[in-house]
Design an enzyme around this catalytic site. Structure first.
Site, mmCIF file in Angstrom:
data_model
loop_
_atom_site.group_PDB
_atom_site.id
_atom_site.type_symbol
_atom_site.label_atom_id
_atom_site.label_comp_id
_atom_site.label_asym_id
_atom_site.label_seq_id
_atom_site.Cartn_x
_atom_site.Cartn_y
_atom_site.Cartn_z
ATOM 1 N N HIS A 1 -5.298 -3.648 5.513
ATOM 2 C CA HIS A 1 -5.018 -3.916 4.099
ATOM 3 C C HIS A 1 -6.259 -4.469 3.390
ATOM 4 O O HIS A 1 -6.291 -5.626 2.976
ATOM 5 C CB HIS A 1 -3.833 -4.883 3.967
ATOM 6 C CG HIS A 1 -3.540 -5.248 2.543
ATOM 7 N ND1 HIS A 1 -3.048 -4.341 1.629
ATOM 8 C CD2 HIS A 1 -3.709 -6.410 1.852
ATOM 9 C CE1 HIS A 1 -2.921 -4.922 0.451
ATOM 10 N NE2 HIS A 1 -3.320 -6.176 0.554
ATOM 11 N N ASP B 1 0.839 -1.212 0.000
ATOM 12 C CA ASP B 1 0.000 0.000 0.000
ATOM 13 C C ASP B 1 0.871 1.258 0.000
ATOM 14 O O ASP B 1 0.569 2.230 -0.704
ATOM 15 C CB ASP B 1 -0.939 -0.015 1.224
ATOM 16 C CG ASP B 1 -1.858 -1.223 1.211
ATOM 17 O OD1 ASP B 1 -2.446 -1.501 0.147
ATOM 18 O OD2 ASP B 1 -1.959 -1.906 2.245
HETATM 19 P P1 NAD Z 1 -0.353 -18.257 -6.093
HETATM 20 O O1 NAD Z 1 -1.532 -19.156 -6.218
HETATM 21 O O2 NAD Z 1 0.371 -17.863 -7.321
HETATM 22 O O3 NAD Z 1 0.716 -18.896 -5.108
HETATM 23 C C1 NAD Z 1 0.350 -19.427 -3.871
HETATM 24 C C2 NAD Z 1 1.272 -20.577 -3.564
HETATM 25 O O4 NAD Z 1 0.906 -21.090 -2.279
HETATM 26 C C3 NAD Z 1 1.141 -21.736 -4.570
HETATM 27 O O5 NAD Z 1 2.411 -22.090 -5.063
HETATM 28 C C4 NAD Z 1 0.526 -22.849 -3.745
HETATM 29 O O6 NAD Z 1 0.958 -24.140 -4.130
HETATM 30 C C5 NAD Z 1 1.005 -22.488 -2.344
HETATM 31 N N1 NAD Z 1 0.193 -23.113 -1.296
HETATM 32 C C6 NAD Z 1 -1.150 -23.279 -1.260
HETATM 33 N N2 NAD Z 1 -1.482 -23.929 -0.143
HETATM 34 C C7 NAD Z 1 -0.349 -24.178 0.539
HETATM 35 C C8 NAD Z 1 -0.043 -24.830 1.752
HETATM 36 N N3 NAD Z 1 -1.004 -25.374 2.515
HETATM 37 N N4 NAD Z 1 1.243 -24.888 2.134
HETATM 38 C C9 NAD Z 1 2.215 -24.349 1.379
HETATM 39 N N5 NAD Z 1 1.997 -23.734 0.223
HETATM 40 C C10 NAD Z 1 0.728 -23.658 -0.196
HETATM 41 O O7 NAD Z 1 -0.849 -16.951 -5.304
HETATM 42 P P2 NAD Z 1 -0.079 -15.545 -5.142
HETATM 43 O O8 NAD Z 1 -0.467 -14.657 -6.235
HETATM 44 O O9 NAD Z 1 1.348 -15.826 -4.873
HETATM 45 O O10 NAD Z 1 -0.809 -14.982 -3.816
HETATM 46 C C11 NAD Z 1 -0.611 -15.587 -2.565
HETATM 47 C C12 NAD Z 1 -1.396 -14.875 -1.474
HETATM 48 O O11 NAD Z 1 -0.876 -13.547 -1.286
HETATM 49 C C13 NAD Z 1 -2.879 -14.674 -1.757
HETATM 50 O O12 NAD Z 1 -3.617 -14.962 -0.599
HETATM 51 C C14 NAD Z 1 -2.999 -13.204 -2.118
HETATM 52 O O13 NAD Z 1 -4.278 -12.697 -1.857
HETATM 53 C C15 NAD Z 1 -1.970 -12.620 -1.200
HETATM 54 N N6 NAD Z 1 -1.504 -11.274 -1.565
HETATM 55 C C16 NAD Z 1 -1.295 -10.391 -0.554
HETATM 56 C C17 NAD Z 1 -0.833 -9.127 -0.821
HETATM 57 C C18 NAD Z 1 -0.581 -8.160 0.305
HETATM 58 O O14 NAD Z 1 -0.392 -6.949 0.030
HETATM 59 N N7 NAD Z 1 -0.479 -8.588 1.549
HETATM 60 C C19 NAD Z 1 -0.568 -8.735 -2.140
HETATM 61 C C20 NAD Z 1 -0.782 -9.656 -3.152
HETATM 62 C C21 NAD Z 1 -1.247 -10.935 -2.854
HETATM 63 C C1 LMR Z 2 -3.226 -6.425 -3.273
HETATM 64 O O1 LMR Z 2 -3.463 -5.412 -2.626
HETATM 65 O O2 LMR Z 2 -2.771 -6.383 -4.434
HETATM 66 C C2 LMR Z 2 -3.447 -7.779 -2.640
HETATM 67 O O3 LMR Z 2 -4.089 -7.661 -1.426
HETATM 68 C C3 LMR Z 2 -4.102 -8.748 -3.567
HETATM 69 C C4 LMR Z 2 -5.558 -8.457 -3.800
HETATM 70 O O4 LMR Z 2 -6.351 -9.396 -3.690
HETATM 71 O O5 LMR Z 2 -5.899 -7.319 -4.121
#
Ligand code: NAD
Ligand code: LMR
Length: 387
Positions: A247, A220
């Site tokens: 967030h 953010d």
């Molecule tokens: P993705 O699906 O590309 O990757 C997730 C990974 O987690 C996969 O490789 C999957 O195999 C693994 N996984 C699933 N279950 C698991 C388990 N029990 N143990 C270990 N690994 C496991 O998803 P992504 O795009 O990398 O996003 C991941 C998370 O991050 C989502 O929840 C998304 O909403 C979050 N996110 C948060 C922010 C933030 O600002 N905090 C920003 C973007 C994404």
């Molecule tokens: C973001 O802010 O990009 C993450 O929290 C992923 C989402 O679901 O928006």
């Protein structure tokens, strides 16, 4: 011919290294490959201000870091960026054995980088328990970064992910409690607003320090800085907008009044800019059209937070906004504000500072939404325990 070209490349690199050493603010090239696309990033080392940690910090620590979900959209580029931090001596890349790419493959790939880091991959079957399987992976870890979990699809809220992702986070946190209870556990997995209170309260129940659980909201601030920089025609390195609250949606509260460039933006433009920051994640989800959410900018932001934590552990207190157990806002046991990371992790949680009248009004809106999301986390923790 090839050898000559290679010698030329080596000479050019030697010259470049000399020049950059003289300037003491080198630009480091990074080839970043993620998902279907491949993109090149050049990351500046100039973010050495008190509140921005550098990407290529001076070699000080020899920490062990794990990326859980390390084969995923965020996990792979985040592992790359952490592997390039001189504070990292060992990197565990952990994912399920059904992940798109085997974690051993990600580790083998990263193992060829010209950095000091030793990279190892760890995979777990769905039938196995993380708390039984992750001994070697987590033992001795100083920092565990957790992007393991489902991303949003268009039309979903982050809150829609709570049920599935809280259970994934619990599995990881349970294993951390057993093998590396003193590690900082940085949760990227959504919904951060509820998952972090849930996991921190489970740590508390287990007799562990809830401040070891840190919610990653750095993206953010990254977005707010970028959007302000575009308006102010400044480099984003010169902008530092604290983003407080939480967030998701209205809980994301950028304090434009606290940055010298943002403070010059006419008040009439602030509500739209505020909304732009709040909606930025959804904009990426929609642009990716069902194929995921922010991954590359998140890896950048996650690495910035990770590097701040390691810099602190190595003896250089470093400040970033993060969502942690807090008493800065009455009746809000979890809140995002500036946090200084030191030798044991979270060292100081800072107050929110002075607000403009617009921000003061927005704070009330943010709190109303955040209260419910914190409560979901507290309810989850009341109904569950760590093994
Ligand atoms: P993705 O699906 O590309 O990757 C997730 C990974 O987690 C996969 O490789 C999957 O195999 C693994 N996984 C699933 N279950 C698991 C388990 N029990 N143990 C270990 N690994 C496991 O998803 P992504 O795009 O990398 O996003 C991941 C998370 O991050 C989502 O929840 C998304 O909403 C979050 N996110 C948060 C922010 C933030 O600002 N905090 C920003 C973007 C994404
Ligand atoms: C973001 O802010 O990009 C993450 O929290 C992923 C989402 O679901 O928006």
């Amino acid at each position: 011919m090839y050898r000559r070209a290679f010698r030329g490349f080596q000479q050019a690199r030697a010259v470049a290294t000399r020049v950059t050493q003289e300037r003491r603010a080198p630009l480091a090239p990074l080839a970043l490959v993620a998902g279907a696309g491949a993109s090149a990033l050049w990351l500046s080392q100039e973010r050495q201000k008190a509140s921005h940690c550098g990407f290529f910090s001076p070699s000080k620590g020899n920490f062990k870091v794990c990326v859980c979900g390390g084969s995923g959209g965020i996990g792979q580029p985040l592992s790359l960026l952490m592997a390039l931090d001189d504070n990292v001596g060992e990197l565990s890349v952990y994912d399920l054995n059904i992940a798109m790419v085997p974690p051993a493959g990600v580790a083998a790939d990263l193992g060829h980088l010209e950095s000091k880091v030793q990279v190892r991959g760890y995979a777990k079957g769905l039938e196995e328990k993380a708390v039984d399987a992750l001994g070697d992976c987590l033992q001795g870890c100083d920092l565990v970064l957790v992007p393991a979990g489902m991303p949003r699809k268009p039309g979903q809220t982050r809150d829609d992910l709570f049920k599935i992702n809280a259970n994934i986070a619990k599995e990881v946190v349970e294993a951390c409690a057993k093998y590396c209870p003193n590690a900082v556990v940085a949760l990227i997995v959504n919904p951060v607003n509820s998952v972090v209170p849930a996991m921190a309260e489970l740590y508390k129940k287990k007799g562990l320090d809830p401040k070891k659980i840190v919610g990653v909201t750095t993206l953010d601030g990254v977005r707010a800085n970028k959007f302000v920089a575009e308006i102010a025609k400044e480099h984003p390195n010169n902008v530092n907008v604290p983003v407080i609250g939480g967030h998701a949606g209205v809980t994301i509260l950028p304090l434009f009044s606290q940055d010298k460039h943002a403070a010059k933006i006419p008040q009439a433009e602030i509500p739209a800019l505020d909304k732009h920051v709040q909606d930025a994640g959804t904009d990426v989800v929609n642009a990716k059209n069902g194929k995921g959410s922010a991954t590359l900018s998140m890896a950048y932001a996650g690495a910035r937070l990770g590097k701040a934590v390691l810099a602190g552990l190595a003896g250089t207190p470093t400040t970033e906004c993060a969502y942690v157990a807090s008493d800065v806002e009455k009746d809000f046991p979890y809140f995002t504000s500036k946090v200084t990371f030191g030798k044991t992790g979270v060292e100081k949680v800072h107050g929110i500072g002075s607000l403009s009248p617009y921000e003061a009004k927005r704070l009330e809106e943010a709190k109303a939404a955040l209260k419910k999301e914190i409560q979901s986390g507290l309810d989850y923790a009341a109904a569950n325990s760590l093994a």
